[in-house]
Design an enzyme around this catalytic site. Structure first.
Site, PDB file in Angstrom:
ATOM      1  N   PHE A 140       0.854  -1.197   0.000  1.00  0.00           N
ATOM      2  CA  PHE A 140       0.000   0.000   0.000  1.00  0.00           C
ATOM      3  C   PHE A 140       0.883   1.237   0.000  1.00  0.00           C
ATOM      4  O   PHE A 140       1.634   1.478   0.945  1.00  0.00           O
ATOM      5  CB  PHE A 140      -0.954   0.058   1.199  1.00  0.00           C
ATOM      6  N   ASP A 225       9.231   3.018   2.131  1.00  0.00           N
ATOM      7  CA  ASP A 225       8.029   3.806   2.418  1.00  0.00           C
ATOM      8  C   ASP A 225       7.734   3.666   3.914  1.00  0.00           C
ATOM      9  O   ASP A 225       7.174   2.661   4.356  1.00  0.00           O
ATOM     10  CB  ASP A 225       6.848   3.313   1.568  1.00  0.00           C
ATOM     11  N   LYS A 254       2.238  11.233   7.308  1.00  0.00           N
ATOM     12  CA  LYS A 254       1.432  10.981   8.505  1.00  0.00           C
ATOM     13  C   LYS A 254       1.935  11.703   9.755  1.00  0.00           C
ATOM     14  O   LYS A 254       1.665  12.882   9.930  1.00  0.00           O
ATOM     15  CB  LYS A 254       1.290   9.468   8.706  1.00  0.00           C
TER      16      LYS A 254
HETATM   17  C1  LIG Z   1      -1.036   6.114   4.384  1.00  0.00           C
HETATM   18  C2  LIG Z   1       0.073   5.569   3.519  1.00  0.00           C
HETATM   19  C3  LIG Z   1       0.391   6.137   2.275  1.00  0.00           C
HETATM   20  C4  LIG Z   1      -0.434   7.237   1.646  1.00  0.00           C
HETATM   21  O1  LIG Z   1      -0.487   8.391   2.395  1.00  0.00           O
HETATM   22  P1  LIG Z   1      -1.687   9.452   2.100  1.00  0.00           P
HETATM   23  O2  LIG Z   1      -1.334  10.601   2.985  1.00  0.00           O
HETATM   24  O3  LIG Z   1      -2.969   8.776   2.471  1.00  0.00           O
HETATM   25  O4  LIG Z   1      -1.619   9.780   0.652  1.00  0.00           O
HETATM   26  C5  LIG Z   1       1.466   5.623   1.583  1.00  0.00           C
HETATM   27  N1  LIG Z   1       2.189   4.603   2.068  1.00  0.00           N
HETATM   28  C6  LIG Z   1       1.927   4.030   3.259  1.00  0.00           C
HETATM   29  C7  LIG Z   1       2.785   2.922   3.755  1.00  0.00           C
HETATM   30  C8  LIG Z   1       0.844   4.472   4.016  1.00  0.00           C
HETATM   31  O5  LIG Z   1       0.531   3.875   5.180  1.00  0.00           O
END
Ligand SMILES: *Cc1c(COP(=O)(O)O)cnc(C)c1O
Length: 397
Positions: A140, A225, A254
């Protein structure tokens, strides 16, 4: 208006791209949120780890209010007096020489993809527009068209093609498969050090280290990520640090804003991030002074309140206690720091609704997993308060 009134309006006028629990929150502080009926809940999701510092942290609030009175947006056409300090503090805290600020996590992922491609053409010598990026199954990384192009989740992508080419998917946790997928055109490998949305999937020990070695040997960039796993959530600043791995590019978002504001960033050294030239990439709001001030305060709270250490200690305790709950439904309890999953042998939604009735907000992920990821400012007493309710719910028929 009561809960049902708000829900009715939301369902009537809003797109139905989420399936939230039926709780309407009107205020929050620390680990607690309050609904419009005056009921109080322990937040065990932390907005997918965006509020690691706890809701409405007073220090971050103060920084945001003070900055909002001064200047909020200059665009990058002009400079501001907050962004340079965010750059410097991010560098000192993470050990990367440079960073590039964006807003949402998905934008930072897109930025990393562009950066890796640019590096492949300019530095590695991959023929233009031939670069490949290797990603993992069940990943994700966000919701843009390019990002869903390499998702393996049918509901994320089925009706949204045509897709962006240039991505190769291999199984998560299998470094051998990853090495085999490398070609002379491979620019980068991009992974979550722990797959959060897939259900808190922790790869086999040594996997990240092996991937880093394979990348180095083959002149391929390793992109981590850490949007969900980074900034103290798993008990270290970055989850890759559990294996002493330093990715070439790390993506954060985040908790970079403690939940106040969308702030994300790509971190790398000069040899990589220095490749962007004026005009090649940008964002109107990326790096704005309000975002920079909020991010600076958010990072300071992570350092000063030793949130990594807290997450490590309390995460170990929470997992131990959850593991000891006898339950006919639990298949596995796993976690690192305060990123914890309880995997059930049946759909988790009903259990999350029952937890909500008992004052605990958790959200199911991938049908049969309950994720417990409270703000890192939680204490042992609050975990102890929650455990009897969790025990009760895990023993429902
Ligand atoms: C939440 C998340 C994203 C995307 O972030 P958004 O601010 O919702 O665009 C990308 N990678 C990971 C691992 C995430 O948990």
């Amino acid at each position: 208006m009561n809960t049902q009134d708000f829900i009715k309006i939301e369902e009537e006028y809003g797109a139905h791209n989420y399936h939230p629990l039926d709780v309407v929150i009107e205020k929050a502080e620390g680990v607690w949120v309050h609904d419009v009926e005056g009921k109080k809940y322990l937040d065990c999701l932390s907005a997918y780890s965006a509020v690691n510092q706890g809701h409405v942290h007073p220090e971050i609030l103060k920084a945001m209010l003070e900055q909002a009175k001064r200047v909020t947006l200059t665009s990058r056409a002009f400079r501001n007096d907050q962004l340079p300090l965010l750059y410097k503090e991010l560098s000192e805290m993470t050990g990367y020489e440079m960073s590039l600020p964006m807003n949402s996590g998905a934008e930072a992922v897109e930025t990393a993809v562009k950066l890796a491609r640019k590096w492949a053409y300019v530095v590695k010598g991959v023929p233009r527009h031939q670069a490949e990026i290797i990603v993992a199954g069940n990943n994700f990384h966000g919701r843009t068209v390019t990002i869903i192009s390499f998702s393996t989740e049918p509901s994320y992508r089925d009706d949204f093609g045509p897709f962006t080419p240039g991505f190769v998917v291999v199984d998560y946790g299998d470094a051998g498969a990853l090495e085999k997928a490398i070609t002379p055109n491979t620019a980068a490998v991009m992974l979550e050090p722990i797959q959060g949305e897939a259900g808190v999937i922790i790869p086999p020990a040594g996997y990240l280290k092996k991937v880093a070695e394979v990348c180095k040997k083959n002149n391929v960039l390793f992109i981590a990520d850490e949007i969900q796993t980074g900034l103290a959530r798993t008990g270290k600043l970055f989850a890759a640090h559990h294996e002493d791995v330093r990715a070439d590019i790390t993506i954060v978002g985040k908790a970079l804003s403690g939940g106040f504001y969308p702030v994300s960033a790509v971190l790398a050294d000069k040899a990589i991030l220095g490749l962007f030239q004026p005009g090649e990439h940008g964002s109107t709001f990326g790096g704005n002074p309000l975002a920079a001030a909020v991010a600076r305060a958010s990072l300071r709270v992570i350092r000063e309140e030793k949130l990594s250490e807290r997450a490590a200690e309390l995460g170990t305790y929470f997992v131990e206690q959850l593991s000891e709950i006898p339950s006919p439904h639990v298949k596995e309890v796993r976690g690192r720091g305060l990123l914890i999953a309880v995997e059930l042998d049946k759909k988790a939604r009903r259990f999350c609704e029952a937890l909500k009735e008992r004052g605990i907000l958790a959200k199911e992920t991938h049908d049969n997993v309950i994720r417990f990821a409270p703000p890192l400012v939680i204490d042992k007493e609050t975990i102890d308060w929650a455990l009897p309710s969790i025990r009760e719910v895990l023993n429902m028929p």
